[in-house]
Design a protein around this motif. Structure first.
Motif, PDB file in Angstrom:
ATOM      1  N   LEU A  29       0.858  -1.182   0.000  1.00  0.00           N
ATOM      2  CA  LEU A  29       0.000   0.000   0.000  1.00  0.00           C
ATOM      3  C   LEU A  29       0.896   1.236   0.000  1.00  0.00           C
ATOM      4  O   LEU A  29       1.974   1.238   0.597  1.00  0.00           O
ATOM      5  CB  LEU A  29      -0.882   0.032   1.242  1.00  0.00           C
ATOM      6  CG  LEU A  29      -1.852  -1.120   1.433  1.00  0.00           C
ATOM      7  CD1 LEU A  29      -2.602  -0.954   2.756  1.00  0.00           C
ATOM      8  CD2 LEU A  29      -2.816  -1.214   0.263  1.00  0.00           C
ATOM      9  N   PHE A  30       0.409   2.294  -0.656  1.00  0.00           N
ATOM     10  CA  PHE A  30       1.101   3.576  -0.704  1.00  0.00           C
ATOM     11  C   PHE A  30       0.101   4.649  -0.274  1.00  0.00           C
ATOM     12  O   PHE A  30      -0.476   5.349  -1.105  1.00  0.00           O
ATOM     13  CB  PHE A  30       1.637   3.841  -2.111  1.00  0.00           C
ATOM     14  CG  PHE A  30       2.680   2.837  -2.533  1.00  0.00           C
ATOM     15  CD1 PHE A  30       4.026   3.125  -2.365  1.00  0.00           C
ATOM     16  CD2 PHE A  30       2.320   1.618  -3.064  1.00  0.00           C
ATOM     17  CE1 PHE A  30       4.994   2.201  -2.729  1.00  0.00           C
ATOM     18  CE2 PHE A  30       3.277   0.690  -3.441  1.00  0.00           C
ATOM     19  CZ  PHE A  30       4.618   0.979  -3.273  1.00  0.00           C
ATOM     20  N   VAL A  80       1.983  15.976  -0.960  1.00  0.00           N
ATOM     21  CA  VAL A  80       1.633  15.178  -2.124  1.00  0.00           C
ATOM     22  C   VAL A  80       0.535  14.217  -1.696  1.00  0.00           C
ATOM     23  O   VAL A  80       0.481  13.783  -0.550  1.00  0.00           O
ATOM     24  CB  VAL A  80       2.853  14.419  -2.673  1.00  0.00           C
ATOM     25  CG1 VAL A  80       3.831  15.371  -3.320  1.00  0.00           C
ATOM     26  CG2 VAL A  80       3.556  13.631  -1.583  1.00  0.00           C
ATOM     27  N   GLU A  81      -0.343  13.891  -2.629  1.00  0.00           N
ATOM     28  CA  GLU A  81      -1.445  12.988  -2.296  1.00  0.00           C
ATOM     29  C   GLU A  81      -1.954  12.297  -3.542  1.00  0.00           C
ATOM     30  O   GLU A  81      -1.469  12.539  -4.639  1.00  0.00           O
ATOM     31  CB  GLU A  81      -2.566  13.753  -1.615  1.00  0.00           C
ATOM     32  CG  GLU A  81      -3.108  14.905  -2.421  1.00  0.00           C
ATOM     33  CD  GLU A  81      -4.112  15.720  -1.640  1.00  0.00           C
ATOM     34  OE1 GLU A  81      -5.244  15.827  -2.125  1.00  0.00           O
ATOM     35  OE2 GLU A  81      -3.771  16.221  -0.561  1.00  0.00           O
ATOM     36  N   ILE A  85      -0.028   3.920  -8.947  1.00  0.00           N
ATOM     37  CA  ILE A  85       1.147   3.134  -9.298  1.00  0.00           C
ATOM     38  C   ILE A  85       0.802   2.181 -10.429  1.00  0.00           C
ATOM     39  O   ILE A  85      -0.280   1.580 -10.431  1.00  0.00           O
ATOM     40  CB  ILE A  85       1.629   2.314  -8.090  1.00  0.00           C
ATOM     41  CG1 ILE A  85       1.999   3.276  -6.997  1.00  0.00           C
ATOM     42  CG2 ILE A  85       2.762   1.387  -8.467  1.00  0.00           C
ATOM     43  CD1 ILE A  85       2.870   2.747  -5.942  1.00  0.00           C
ATOM     44  N   VAL A  86       1.720   2.055 -11.361  1.00  0.00           N
ATOM     45  CA  VAL A  86       1.545   1.117 -12.462  1.00  0.00           C
ATOM     46  C   VAL A  86       2.908   0.508 -12.793  1.00  0.00           C
ATOM     47  O   VAL A  86       3.942   1.175 -12.658  1.00  0.00           O
ATOM     48  CB  VAL A  86       0.927   1.818 -13.705  1.00  0.00           C
ATOM     49  CG1 VAL A  86       1.854   2.869 -14.271  1.00  0.00           C
ATOM     50  CG2 VAL A  86       0.537   0.808 -14.773  1.00  0.00           C
ATOM     51  N   THR A  97       2.655   8.239  -9.769  1.00  0.00           N
ATOM     52  CA  THR A  97       2.273   9.638  -9.928  1.00  0.00           C
ATOM     53  C   THR A  97       1.559  10.044  -8.652  1.00  0.00           C
ATOM     54  O   THR A  97       0.994   9.214  -7.949  1.00  0.00           O
ATOM     55  CB  THR A  97       1.339   9.864 -11.134  1.00  0.00           C
ATOM     56  OG1 THR A  97       0.129   9.123 -10.930  1.00  0.00           O
ATOM     57  CG2 THR A  97       1.996   9.438 -12.432  1.00  0.00           C
ATOM     58  N   ALA A  98       1.619  11.322  -8.341  1.00  0.00           N
ATOM     59  CA  ALA A  98       0.925  11.840  -7.168  1.00  0.00           C
ATOM     60  C   ALA A  98       0.570  13.294  -7.440  1.00  0.00           C
ATOM     61  O   ALA A  98       1.225  13.969  -8.238  1.00  0.00           O
ATOM     62  CB  ALA A  98       1.789  11.729  -5.923  1.00  0.00           C
ATOM     63  N   ARG A  99      -0.438  13.742  -6.780  1.00  0.00           N
ATOM     64  CA  ARG A  99      -0.896  15.122  -6.937  1.00  0.00           C
ATOM     65  C   ARG A  99      -0.144  16.010  -5.946  1.00  0.00           C
ATOM     66  O   ARG A  99      -0.069  15.716  -4.764  1.00  0.00           O
ATOM     67  CB  ARG A  99      -2.390  15.188  -6.664  1.00  0.00           C
ATOM     68  CG  ARG A  99      -2.977  16.557  -6.766  1.00  0.00           C
ATOM     69  CD  ARG A  99      -4.475  16.469  -6.492  1.00  0.00           C
ATOM     70  NE  ARG A  99      -5.003  17.769  -6.278  1.00  0.00           N
ATOM     71  CZ  ARG A  99      -5.998  18.285  -6.981  1.00  0.00           C
ATOM     72  NH1 ARG A  99      -6.563  17.588  -7.933  1.00  0.00           N
ATOM     73  NH2 ARG A  99      -6.437  19.484  -6.728  1.00  0.00           N
TER      74      ARG A  99
END
Length: 107
Positions: A29-30, A80-81, A85-86, A97-99
Motif C-alpha cells: 500500500l502507498f 503530495v497525495e 502506481i503502475v 504519480t501523485a498530486r
C-alpha cells in the motif's frame, strides 16, 4: 490501515492508498499520511496476511515521497497525495504519480 498514534506524520489521518503487487508477490500500500497542518506524504506498507489469506495488518516501510523543496509548499499546507502506481513492462519498473498540493491550497 489506521493512523499510528506514535507517529506525528499520521496525526490527521492515513487515507487514499494506491496498491501494487511487488516482484516478490507481496501486496504493498502507498497511503497518504497527513500530519498536523495538512502536511501530506506518501508512505509504503506491506500487507500482512493470516494463514487463511485474510489481511491482518501492515508493516510500515517508510516514506517514499514528501515535499522537500520550497516550491512544493505554501503558507497554508504542503504535500503530495492521491498516489497511483503502475508497472511499465517496457521499463521493467514501477511508476508512481501523485498530486502536488497547489500553490494556493484547495479551492
Amino acid at each position: 490501515m489506521e493512523p499510528s498514534a506514535d507517529d506525528p506524520r499520521e496525526a490527521e489521518g492515513v487515507l487514499n492508498p494506491a496498491s501494487a503487487r511487488g516482484p516478490d508477490g507481496d501486496l504493498y500500500l502507498f497511503p497518504r499520511m497527513v500530519a498536523k497542518g495538512n502536511f501530506s506524504r506518501i508512505d509504503r506498507a506491506r500487507v500482512i496476511f493470516d494463514k487463511g489469506g485474510k489481511p491482518s495488518g501492515v508493516e510500515r516501510l517508510g516514506v517514499v515521497l514528501e515535499p522537500d523543496e520550497g516550491w512544493e509548499q505554501n503558507s497554508v499546507t504542503a504535500g503530495v497525495e492521491d498516489p497511483r502506481i503502475v508497472f511499465m513492462a517496457g521499463l521493467k519498473a514501477y511508476v508512481m504519480t501523485a498530486r502536488l498540493v497547489p500553490e494556493s491550497g484547495w479551492p
